[in-house]
Design an enzyme around this catalytic site. Structure first.
Site, mmCIF file in Angstrom:
data_model
loop_
_atom_site.group_PDB
_atom_site.id
_atom_site.type_symbol
_atom_site.label_atom_id
_atom_site.label_comp_id
_atom_site.label_asym_id
_atom_site.label_seq_id
_atom_site.Cartn_x
_atom_site.Cartn_y
_atom_site.Cartn_z
ATOM 1 C CG HIS A 198 -3.981 6.224 20.018
ATOM 2 N ND1 HIS A 198 -4.400 5.121 20.703
ATOM 3 C CD2 HIS A 198 -3.013 5.789 19.171
ATOM 4 C CE1 HIS A 198 -3.731 4.056 20.310
ATOM 5 N NE2 HIS A 198 -2.878 4.438 19.378
ATOM 6 C CG HIS A 299 -0.980 2.704 11.006
ATOM 7 N ND1 HIS A 299 -1.390 1.405 11.264
ATOM 8 C CD2 HIS A 299 -0.768 3.278 12.215
ATOM 9 C CE1 HIS A 299 -1.436 1.212 12.566
ATOM 10 N NE2 HIS A 299 -1.058 2.328 13.179
#
Length: 390
Positions: A198, A299
């Site tokens: 992240h 994604h």
């Protein structure tokens, strides 16, 4: 055939507000749906779509490449992620119209089928946001991982790298190692595991410390090991990592992907079809990746239209590796959009309906109007008060 109007539906799904885009034509009953979901920017994207609408109303919706150029070039200012997300949602709806107009699924129009099924993965909690971002205890993570496998998935992603700065603490490295060891022991050797950093490590050395700590668990790839922007540092990580490096969800310009590939800083690109400009742009990025011996794993933490678009992309893209999905994000995921996503033994099946093959239930949309999303990023603060990457 001409574009008559563009409208939006904003649908609250707790962590995110999904932004659905409808493009109507002057042909009775012929319209298309797309998605332009962007975390915590729904109202901005909605406004951008309204700003772009006058540029293309009255034009042929099948001239997709030209319409994207008009929206990009005639906007004058470089658009950034809000503008490109708006374009993406419109572009997906144009493909839906095109496919319906000729009676073919979109993947046929993107070059045809290159595989017979699409490998997918989900997150802890099948996409429930609290499970994704708040499962930092070994026992909780293991239980949720086993539940994913029992639901029929052969691959999963976890987020357990702690909030970090430029250096790492021994206890944090050890905890990450134990998390990975426990996760691998729980799901066995045949389940693919991905670990999302992240963008939390702020330096190459911090990223490498965590990669080394979890490498024994043989992750399929590690994702966003550093925040986007410092490609030289990412190349340094890639040159020393024993684990494949994936990144790209926060990149929206083809040139950003090009630099990563030229530096050989990435093994797997992760463009988001809802952010990068749509299916055509994603196909161009994938072709660039293929030329640099890199795969693509788009994604996709967004809504059901985004998932269907990713399915059509995957069917038609040779260097596609695996597809992220979040069909468990909310209990009514399959009620708001009826579509072709069907998983058998960890794989999505090939859709055959014209266009994207979806129908949006606008009554269900209206039952979940815009609300302020749950903001997890406020947790990203170190003990001394330093704000770090979420």
């Amino acid at each position: 055939m001409r574009i008559a109007r563009i409208t939006t539906k904003i649908v609250n799904a707790e962590m995110r507000n999904w932004v659905f885009v409808r493009v109507d034509t002057d042909v009775d009953g012929l319209y298309g749906w797309g998605e332009a979901t962007l975390e915590w920017k729904a109202r901005a994207v909605d406004g951008a779509i309204k700003d772009l609408e006058p540029l293309i109303v009255g034009r042929d919706p099948r001239d997709i490449e030209q319409l994207v150029r008009i929206m990009t070039k005639h906007s004058f200012w470089r658009l950034g992620v809000i503008g490109t997300s708006a374009i993406s949602g419109i572009e997906l709806a144009l493909w839906d119209i095109f496919g319906k107009s000729v009676g073919l699924p979109v993947w046929r129009l993107l070059g045809g089928k290159v595989r017979n099924r699409v490998k997918v993965y989900t997150h802890l909690g099948m996409g429930d946001m609290r499970s994704v971002y708040e499962s930092m205890e070994i026992g909780v993570m293991v239980d949720k991982a086993r539940a994913v496998v029992e639901s029929g998935y052969h691959a999963l992603k976890a987020v357990f790298i702690p909030y970090t700065h430029y250096t790492t603490a021994t206890k944090d490295i050890d905890h990450a190692a134990r998390m990975m060891e426990s996760l691998r022991a729980a799901v066995g050797p045949d389940i693919e595991i991905m670990v999302d950093f992240h963008g939390r490590p702020a330096s190459a050395s911090a990223a490498l410390a965590y990669i080394d700590a979890i490498a024994a668990g043989v992750p399929m790839f590690v994702e966003e090991v550093m925040p986007p922007g410092d490609n030289a540092a990412l190349a340094q990580v890639a040159s020393k990592s024993r684990v494949p490096i994936a990144t790209g969800e926060r990149l929206v310009d083809r040139r950003e992907f090009d630099e990563l590939l030229r530096l050989r800083a990435v093994d797997i690109l992760q463009p988001d079809i809802c952010h990068c400009g749509g299916l055509l742009e994603a196909k161009k990025i994938a072709a660039m990746a293929e030329a640099a011996s890199a795969g693509v794993a788009p994604h996709n933490p967004a809504g059901p239209i985004a998932g269907v678009a990713a399915l059509h992309f995957a069917v038609s893209t040779p260097n596609h590796v695996i597809q992220e999905e979040m069909v468990g994000a909310v209990p009514w995921y399959h009620e708001v959009v009826r579509g072709p996503i069907r998983m058998i033994d960890g794989y999505w099946q090939i859709p055959e309906a014209p266009g994207l093959g979806i129908e949006v239930d606008e009554f269900v949309c209206d039952a979940h109007p815009f609300e302020q999303e749950l903001i997890h990023s406020t947790h990203a603060v170190l003990a001394d008060g330093t704000v770090v990457d979420w």
